[in-house]
Design a protein around this motif. Structure first.
Motif, short mmCIF file in Angstrom:
data_model
loop_
_atom_site.label_atom_id
_atom_site.label_comp_id
_atom_site.label_asym_id
_atom_site.label_seq_id
_atom_site.Cartn_x
_atom_site.Cartn_y
_atom_site.Cartn_z
N ILE A 389 -3.18 59.71 39.60
CA ILE A 389 -3.39 60.68 38.51
C ILE A 389 -4.84 60.71 38.03
N LEU A 390 -5.77 60.19 38.84
CA LEU A 390 -7.16 60.07 38.39
C LEU A 390 -7.99 61.33 38.63
N ASP A 391 -7.40 62.34 39.23
CA ASP A 391 -8.13 63.58 39.47
C ASP A 391 -7.33 64.72 38.87
N ASP A 433 -14.64 56.39 42.87
CA ASP A 433 -14.99 57.72 43.36
C ASP A 433 -14.92 58.78 42.26
N LEU A 434 -13.89 58.70 41.41
CA LEU A 434 -13.59 59.79 40.49
C LEU A 434 -13.99 59.53 39.04
N VAL A 435 -13.91 58.27 38.58
CA VAL A 435 -14.19 57.97 37.17
C VAL A 435 -15.06 56.71 37.08
N VAL A 436 -16.13 56.70 37.83
CA VAL A 436 -16.95 55.48 37.92
C VAL A 436 -17.53 55.09 36.58
N ASP A 437 -17.74 56.06 35.68
CA ASP A 437 -18.34 55.74 34.39
C ASP A 437 -17.37 54.99 33.48
#
Length: 864
Positions: A389-391, A433-437
């Motif tokens: 669910i990260l994208d 990849d998607l929420v590195v911050d």
């Protein structure tokens, strides 16, 4: 010749090669007689089943080919064949459809479809479809109905749905299929074949499907099939529903409300894996269609039709079932077969992209209830759900969730169950990849890196995912590492690289662990900050040593598997060395001689392979040579004489993809060496020109050569003049190419050719910028070509194309400051293409700036 005996010999391993050679020679030297013998063999009912089957397949193979040029030749050959011979083959093929032996009937079905693919578009063989439809009637034997429906499926699968010759047969095709698929059909094999044929025919029956009455009946038959007792029929029915949704979403609202929500949820809950997977696939298709509609609105302001938000409406009913399916993993950790849990995970990712925040709470509740469970299936499913669910959902909300979830997820890298560890490593890669911050450099990163180092030394499946995670971290956290003194990950370089060198040194590539380690090493090299230069140098030294060792191993490797393993290892090392060269750039000069010696040794080894055999190693050597040429510039000239025979061989061997790489290498080396390549240009241009003139050359090679001409012209400047007339005439002809048919492949190819022509024009104009007189004869052709591009909306939405078009318009204005081409700049399309490019917010700033500059040059022309 005794064709039956030769066909029989192909089943004998010791006689197969000779038999296949005899068949090939007969097809080449005695084509008509060869077809006659095969036809006679197929028609003889007393022949062995496998021999008759092979006879049909050999006939089919003389009609079909993957290569477009070969297929065209086969088509023309069939059309020119004597009418009586063709009729005999067709009658025999139709007769073989009735054979009680399934292998013979199956092969006959593919033969009939191959003939139909040629004749139906030409409105020939009009009796075929009515005859096959007659064969599907209820009173016909089961084997006849099955074979006839199989033939219909093959015909639809191979044909162009837009062809009127095929579309005219839609009613007959639909009658046969629906008759075979309905619940009243007593034979499961007939019903199953009919459903599979339906999937292939759906594009052909568009007009039928647009009629409500016919559509209702089709949907009724398919929905009833989802409730059949036979699970294979259920599986095919759900597959048909997925295809219907993909093609006819616009009509699906009433069917979703009345039946499909309930049917598909029930299907997902089936104990049969294949049925559950296809029911999940239905919802994946729903999400894909709705995502496409959303993107259409974002990109163009409107979509082809309304988005009914089926996925959003279904979340409450579908998502709990989908999440529950995540716990139905394969028992064997080494079993990579597609499972319902994998299908559910993939579908959950699409749900997240499609519905955004609406998936968060249900998924999060599932994760919280399962992540610390005793049962490993629950723990693995929880991590899979979180990673899926990260994208899609709100980025800030995800950051908060990751901060909370990261510690328990990281702890599972030490889980005793392999499936859990593998999914943890994958989930970490998704986060990177998607929420590195969401990864705090001070509090999270040290623990994350420790987990990744541990995972890299674990099972190959875990190691592979950890390598992917590291690559994502490097790309996201220090994308400009090569320009920085130090990087966020510099302090972890020594430990990570040491582990990666060890993992990449393993003897096998199980689950791509070795290849992944090499890819990760390449990432560490490319994104290395200056304070890790010594570590990069150490990687380079190790890679050189390993490459030399593989060359020594070539002679001792005998088995096919060992050869493939060695070739795969060499390509990995070469890819790593290529990235090292790119990273250190001119710093490679001191070891350039050593590198070149190794590359030439590899090429010498590869040369021993048979002509026409694809060599991945040779391609990767060429890529490494391109990087070396870029780093050494004109200094690469001292290697050219030794390297030229290998390059020439590759350029002349047009049958294999290595030739494509060789042409690109010519372009790269020209750009790097500049005028230092002049002694070799004549020979290289002759080979490239001969390849273009060869009517049988692979068509994908042509645009690569056209682009290469532009690079050569830019590199050698005025020295390109002797080739100017020929190249410009070729470009003019290629630029006027129109699609021969409406297939996506053909249209994409024409676009590729036009882009290549544009590259060539840009390169020639740049190279001959001070040769205005020489180019003046071609201005009308160039501007005519640019106008055709400017009016093509599909091409002009591409950033590179738009920048090249407006850039070339500006360059030509600068080249002719005397006003001789002033009228070209007064054309409305010139102003329009500049305006659209300049104002397009989707384009890079550099492209919009180029358009502004082109506008200034246009103004100057108009004031002359």
């Amino acid at each position: 010749m005794n064709i039956s005996q030769i066909l029989e010999n192909t089943f004998n391993p010791t006689q197969r090669a000779e038999a296949e050679a005899q068949l090939e020679a007969a097809a080449k030297d005695h084509f008509v007689a060869y077809l006659g013998l095969l036809t006679e063999c197929l028609a003889t009912a007393t022949q062995r089943t496998d021999v008759r089957m092979l006879a049909a397949l050999c006939l089919k193979n003389q009609l079909t080919a993957k290569d477009v040029v070969t297929q065209q030749a086969y088509t023309e050959r069939w059309i020119a064949l004597d009418t009586g011979a063709k009729q005999q083959i067709k009658e025999t093929a139709l007769g073989a459809l009735l054979a009680p032996e399934t292998p013979v009937a199956n092969a006959a079905a593919s033969l009939v479809a191959a003939i139909a693919a040629i004749e139906l578009p030409r409105t020939e063989w009009p009796e075929l479809i009515p005859m096959i439809v007659e064969n599907t009637k209820t009173e016909q034997p089961v084997n006849v109905k099955r074979a006839s429906l199989l033939t219909i499926g093959y015909i639809c699968e191979a044909a162009d749905p837009s062809d009127p010759g095929i579309a005219a047969q839609a009613n007959g095709i639909l009658i046969a299929i629906v008759q075979g698929a309905q619940a009243l059909e007593p034979s499961r094999v007939v019903r199953l074949t009919a459903l599979n044929a339906l999937v292939n025919s759906l594009e052909f029956i568009r007009l039928n499907f647009e009629k409500e009455g016919e559509r209702n009946y089709i949907m009724q038959v398919v929905c009833e099939a989802t409730q059949a007792e036979d699970t294979d029929i259920q599986e095919s029915a759900f597959g048909a529903l997925a295809r219907i949704m993909a093609l006819y979403y616009v009509y699906m609202r009433v069917y979703m409300e009345k039946a499909l929500y309930g049917l598909t949820v029930s299907g997902m809950q089936s104990t049969d894996e294949k049925v559950a997977c296809m029911a999940v696939e239905f919802w994946s298709t729903v999400c894909e269609v709705e995502l496409d509609l959303t993107f259409q609105v974002q990109d163009y302001g409107a979509a082809d039709y309304d988005n009914y938000n089926f996925a959003l409406v279904a979340i409450q009913d579908v998502l709990p079932t989908m999440l529950a399916l995540l716990t139905r993993q394969n028992d064997d950790a080494e079993d990579d077969d597609w499972s319902v849990a994998m299908a559910a995970g993939a579908c959950l990712q699409l749900f997240a992209q499609n519905t955004g925040n609406y998936v968060v709470q249900p998924a999060l509740a599932f994760v919280e209830s399962k992540i610390q469970a005793q049962e490993w299936r629950d723990r693995e499913a929880a991590v899979m759900a979180f990673g899926s669910i990260l994208d899609g959902p709100d980025h800030e909300q995800l950051k908060t969730l990751i901060t909370q979830a990261l510690p328990p997820i990281l702890s599972l890298i030490s889980d005793p169950v392999l499936q859990v560890k593998e999914t943890v490593a994958w989930c970490l890669g998704r986060i990177a990849d998607l929420v590195v911050d969401a990864i705090d450099v001070q509090t999270h990163l040290p623990h994350l890196m420790t987990a990744l180092v541990q995972g890299m030394q674990d099972h190959p499946k875990v190691s592979t995912n950890c390598c992917w995670t590291l690559m994502n971290l490097l790309e996201q956290l220090q994308p400009e590492g090569a320009q920085e003194e130090t990087g966020v990950l510099s302090q972890y370089y020594e430990t990570c690289v040491q582990v990666l060198v060890t993992v990449s040194g393993r003897a096998d590539n199980e689950h791509a662990a070795r290849a992944s380690a090499y890819e990760a090493l390449s990432a560490f090299v490319l994104y290395a900050a200056n304070d890790t230069t010594q570590i990069v140098n150490g990687v380079a030294t190790e890679a050189l040593s390993r490459l030399e060792a593989t060359i020594a191993m070539v002679a001792s490797v005998s088995s096919i598997d060992d050869k493939r393993n060695l070739e795969e290892l060499q390509t990995n090392i070469l890819a790593l060395l290529t990235n090292v060269i790119r990273r250190v750039d001119q710093g490679v000069v001191p070891v350039a001689d050593q590198l070149m010696t190794l590359f030439l040794k590899l090429l010498a080894t590869e040369e021993q392979k048979q002509q026409g055999e694809t060599s991945l190693v040779e391609e990767d050597v060429f890529l490494a040579l391109s990087a070396l040429a870029s780093a050494t510039g004109a200094g690469f000239a001292k290697y050219f004489d030794a390297f030229l025979p290998y390059l020439t061989r590759a350029l002349e061997n047009t049958e294999v993809p290595t030739c494509n790489t060789a042409v690109r290498l010519v372009a790269d080396v020209s750009s790097s060496m500049g005028e230092a390549i002049l002694p070799y240009v004549g020979g290289l241009m002759n080979i490239l020109g001969a390849n273009l003139s060869n009517v049988t050359v692979r068509r994908e090679l042509r645009p690569i050569i056209l682009s290469c001409f532009g690079d050569v012209a830019t590199s050698i400047g005025t020295h390109f003049t002797p080739y100017l007339e020929v190249v410009m005439n070729i470009c003019h002809q290629a630029g006027a190419m129109e699609p021969e048919d409406a297939s996506p492949e053909t249209i994409d190819y024409v676009y590729t050719v036009r882009e290549a022509v544009l590259d060539a024009y840009v390169g020639v104009v740049a190279g001959l910028a001070d040769q205005a007189e020489a180019l003046s004869h071609y201005m009308a052709n160039i501007f005519g070509f640019l106008e055709s591009l400017a009016k093509d909306a599909s091409l002009m939405t591409t950033d590179n194309v738009a920048r090249s078009v407006v850039g070339l318009i500006g360059d030509l204005a600068v080249m002719y400051p005397d006003g001789r081409i002033k009228q070209a700049y007064a054309q409305e399309w010139v102003s329009e293409v500049i305006r659209k490019t300049r104002s397009n917010p989707q384009f890079y700033q550099a492209t919009r700036d180029t358009a502004r500059w082109a506008r200034e040059q246009q103004k100057k022309q108009l004031l002359m």
